[in-house]
Scaffold this motif. Sequence first.
Motif, PDB file in Angstrom:
ATOM      1  N   UNK A 230      41.132  35.259  57.862  1.00  0.00           N
ATOM      2  CA  UNK A 230      42.096  34.347  57.229  1.00  0.00           C
ATOM      3  C   UNK A 230      42.622  34.886  55.891  1.00  0.00           C
ATOM      4  N   UNK A 231      41.989  35.939  55.362  1.00  0.00           N
ATOM      5  CA  UNK A 231      42.337  36.392  53.998  1.00  0.00           C
ATOM      6  C   UNK A 231      42.910  37.811  53.952  1.00  0.00           C
ATOM      7  N   UNK A 232      43.338  38.328  55.095  1.00  0.00           N
ATOM      8  CA  UNK A 232      43.788  39.717  55.137  1.00  0.00           C
ATOM      9  C   UNK A 232      44.939  39.989  54.170  1.00  0.00           C
TER      10      UNK A 232
ATOM     11  N   UNK B 193      45.929  46.224  58.659  1.00  0.00           N
ATOM     12  CA  UNK B 193      46.938  47.183  58.200  1.00  0.00           C
ATOM     13  C   UNK B 193      48.294  46.489  57.990  1.00  0.00           C
ATOM     14  N   UNK B 194      48.658  45.621  58.936  1.00  0.00           N
ATOM     15  CA  UNK B 194      49.973  44.955  58.857  1.00  0.00           C
ATOM     16  C   UNK B 194      50.010  43.866  57.779  1.00  0.00           C
ATOM     17  N   UNK B 195      48.899  43.100  57.650  1.00  0.00           N
ATOM     18  CA  UNK B 195      48.919  41.920  56.767  1.00  0.00           C
ATOM     19  C   UNK B 195      48.506  42.212  55.325  1.00  0.00           C
ATOM     20  N   UNK B 196      47.708  43.263  55.120  1.00  0.00           N
ATOM     21  CA  UNK B 196      47.251  43.557  53.755  1.00  0.00           C
ATOM     22  C   UNK B 196      48.460  43.733  52.830  1.00  0.00           C
ATOM     23  N   UNK B 197      48.343  43.198  51.609  1.00  0.00           N
ATOM     24  CA  UNK B 197      49.448  43.307  50.646  1.00  0.00           C
ATOM     25  C   UNK B 197      49.492  44.675  49.962  1.00  0.00           C
ATOM     26  N   UNK B 198      48.548  45.543  50.302  1.00  0.00           N
ATOM     27  CA  UNK B 198      48.492  46.882  49.691  1.00  0.00           C
ATOM     28  C   UNK B 198      49.799  47.632  49.942  1.00  0.00           C
ATOM     29  N   UNK B 199      50.312  48.271  48.892  1.00  0.00           N
ATOM     30  CA  UNK B 199      51.519  49.097  49.081  1.00  0.00           C
ATOM     31  C   UNK B 199      51.138  50.486  49.595  1.00  0.00           C
TER      32      UNK B 199
END
Length: 345
Positions: free
Chosen positions: A265-267, A294-300
């Motif tokens: 729920x927190x990806x 990979x798709x949902x993480x907010x990492x740039x």
Amino acid sequence: MKKLPGVDENLQKILDSKMDEVPARRKAREAFKDIQLNIDHILFKTPCDGLEMKESYEMNSRGVEIFWKSWRAKDLKPKALVFFCHGYGDTCTFFFEGIARKLASSEYGVFAMDYPGFGLSQGLHGYIPSFDMLVDDVIEQYSKIKENPVFKSLPCFLFGQSMGGAVALKIHLKQPKAWNGAILCAPMCKISESMVPPKLVVHMLTAMANLLPKNKFVPTKDLGEAAFREPKKREQTEYNVISYKDKPRLWTAVELLRTTEEIEQKLEYVTLPLLILHGEADTVTDPSVSKALYEKASSSDKKLELYKDAYHALIEGEPDETITQVLNDIVSWLDDHSLKHNQSS
């Protein structure tokens, strides 16, 4: 414990003893550590000349004695520090020994610990009363190491395998600005549907866990068979003499399921640089959830590597060429991210 080849009667007695409490595990590891390092496995062929390795026991703030270990090249300042989070039932003193040597010989300072209840740390074997408390114990131990003045200016990366991937993600969610990146190898963001009992059984087990939390009762498939693609390497897991090989304890299973549901729920709250590695044929943790991470993480800055036909134990149970490829991918990513950090600081 089944009979291991080349093991005499006295060693077999040590293996057959009950390992619920830590003194028996420490005795077994002491008796087998030289045998383990001589196993015919690519990880144990990593040279360790020029490496400095230290083992230590340290009492944490909860009064639990934690085992931790470090590997680094002698007389060289590391490019960065790597902090390892091991998988369920595992320890940092078996297969990880070879992984750590590879990273240390690539000029990284490597630190690993056994969680309470696992490996050489105190606690009832295989019992997780609270996943959050386990994560806090890891944060406490690794924060102490990071605060060493020798290391203060260095970038710090988390490296989580399987359940350790969930530990690493929870650490990041609790300390969003404290880490320079994470390597997640077959992370346990969700347990594969094929490994989870039917819903009705899960409800029954949850109810029973409240009454008998420490009981070993949860029906599971053979993890070794599911995780290791190469039969010879699967057989070598028997030499991991202090790993937890029994059925999961009831409350541990409840905590693992609860944690994976929470992480799923927190990806989108994941913001740090990521290298995600997963075998496409993994039936223990679901590769589709690594894709979702990979798709949902907010990492740039994020990278997903999927390995065709590979099982769950990407760095331990695959053909040698796959293991070499995965390790090279990890070192290459670390080199790139350490250089970026050191150039910008």
